[in-house]
Design a protein around this motif. Structure first.
Motif, PDB file in Angstrom:
ATOM      1  N   ARG A  17       0.850  -1.196   0.000  1.00 25.02           N
ATOM      2  CA  ARG A  17       0.000   0.000   0.000  1.00 25.02           C
ATOM      3  C   ARG A  17       0.881   1.239   0.000  1.00 25.02           C
ATOM      4  NH1 ARG A  17      -4.826  -1.504  -1.539  1.00 25.02           N
ATOM      5  NH2 ARG A  17      -5.430   0.621  -1.075  1.00 25.02           N
ATOM      6  N   ALA A  18       0.405   2.280  -0.687  1.00 28.30           N
ATOM      7  CA  ALA A  18       1.134   3.550  -0.717  1.00 28.30           C
ATOM      8  C   ALA A  18       0.138   4.699  -0.684  1.00 28.30           C
ATOM      9  CB  ALA A  18       1.988   3.642  -1.976  1.00 28.30           C
ATOM     10  N   GLN A  25      -5.757  15.329  -5.077  1.00 27.61           N
ATOM     11  CA  GLN A  25      -6.376  14.278  -4.277  1.00 27.61           C
ATOM     12  C   GLN A  25      -5.323  13.376  -3.641  1.00 27.61           C
ATOM     13  OE1 GLN A  25      -8.991  12.518  -7.155  1.00 27.61           O
ATOM     14  NE2 GLN A  25      -7.385  11.425  -8.204  1.00 27.61           N
ATOM     15  N   THR A  26      -5.714  12.719  -2.578  1.00 26.67           N
ATOM     16  CA  THR A  26      -4.860  11.766  -1.891  1.00 26.67           C
ATOM     17  C   THR A  26      -5.546  10.411  -1.937  1.00 26.67           C
ATOM     18  OG1 THR A  26      -4.025  13.478  -0.400  1.00 26.67           O
ATOM     19  CG2 THR A  26      -3.751  11.196   0.322  1.00 26.67           C
ATOM     20  N   GLU A  27      -4.783   9.373  -2.277  1.00 23.55           N
ATOM     21  CA  GLU A  27      -5.339   8.022  -2.348  1.00 23.55           C
ATOM     22  C   GLU A  27      -4.387   7.032  -1.710  1.00 23.55           C
ATOM     23  OE1 GLU A  27      -7.084   6.439  -5.889  1.00 23.55           O
ATOM     24  OE2 GLU A  27      -7.411   8.444  -6.717  1.00 23.55           O
ATOM     25  N   ASN A  28      -4.959   5.996  -1.117  1.00 21.85           N
ATOM     26  CA  ASN A  28      -4.199   4.880  -0.598  1.00 21.85           C
ATOM     27  C   ASN A  28      -4.264   3.799  -1.668  1.00 21.85           C
ATOM     28  OD1 ASN A  28      -3.340   2.505   0.725  1.00 21.85           O
ATOM     29  ND2 ASN A  28      -3.928   3.356   2.705  1.00 21.85           N
ATOM     30  N   LEU A  29      -3.177   3.656  -2.425  1.00 22.59           N
ATOM     31  CA  LEU A  29      -3.177   2.780  -3.595  1.00 22.59           C
ATOM     32  C   LEU A  29      -2.554   1.418  -3.318  1.00 22.59           C
ATOM     33  CD1 LEU A  29      -1.888   5.273  -6.323  1.00 22.59           C
ATOM     34  CD2 LEU A  29      -4.268   4.648  -5.824  1.00 22.59           C
ATOM     35  N   ASP A  30      -3.050   0.430  -4.022  1.00 19.54           N
ATOM     36  CA  ASP A  30      -2.435  -0.886  -4.067  1.00 19.54           C
ATOM     37  C   ASP A  30      -1.239  -0.778  -5.013  1.00 19.54           C
ATOM     38  OD1 ASP A  30      -1.693  -3.495  -4.892  1.00 19.54           O
ATOM     39  OD2 ASP A  30      -3.735  -4.233  -4.638  1.00 19.54           O
TER      40      ASP A  30
END
Length: 106
Positions: A17-18, A25-30
């Motif tokens: 996760r990153a 925008q801010t995202e918690n990506l795989d």
């Protein structure tokens, strides 16, 4: 058609996760598809996943293209030569592998 959004990795809260930031925008990506990812890296994000690492220069190019598309959708007239400079520069040129095939047939 899918459109990847350039995002910069800010932190790695857990394995695979990153937390990434881009285009407001801010995202918690795989990030499992990418292998080794570090804070500061640039990635293309799509549908909750980082699908490709990119250079900072490529991130700027993609952002310009997305800005131009957004402007056109809102009735503006973007500078296409700047927004799609990489495409404009290659207009009328074959990819190297096809050029080799063409030259081999002469």
């Amino acid at each position: 058609m899918c459109v990847g959004i350039p995002m910069q990795v800010k932190s790695l809260p857990s394995e695979g996760r990153a937390v990434c930031v881009g285009r407001g925008q801010t995202e918690n990506l795989d990030v499992m598809l990418l292998g080794n990812v570090e804070a500061g890296d640039w990635v293309l994000a799509w549908n909750g996943m980082a699908v490709k690492k990119i250079t900072p220069e490529r991130a700027v190019q993609v952002d310009k293209a997305l800005d131009a598309v957004e402007a056109a959708m809102n009735g503006g007239t973007p500078d296409v030569n700047d927004a799609f400079a990489d495409i404009v520069a290659n207009t009328g040129k074959l990819p190297p592998h096809l050029q080799k095939q063409l030259e081999g047939k002469k």
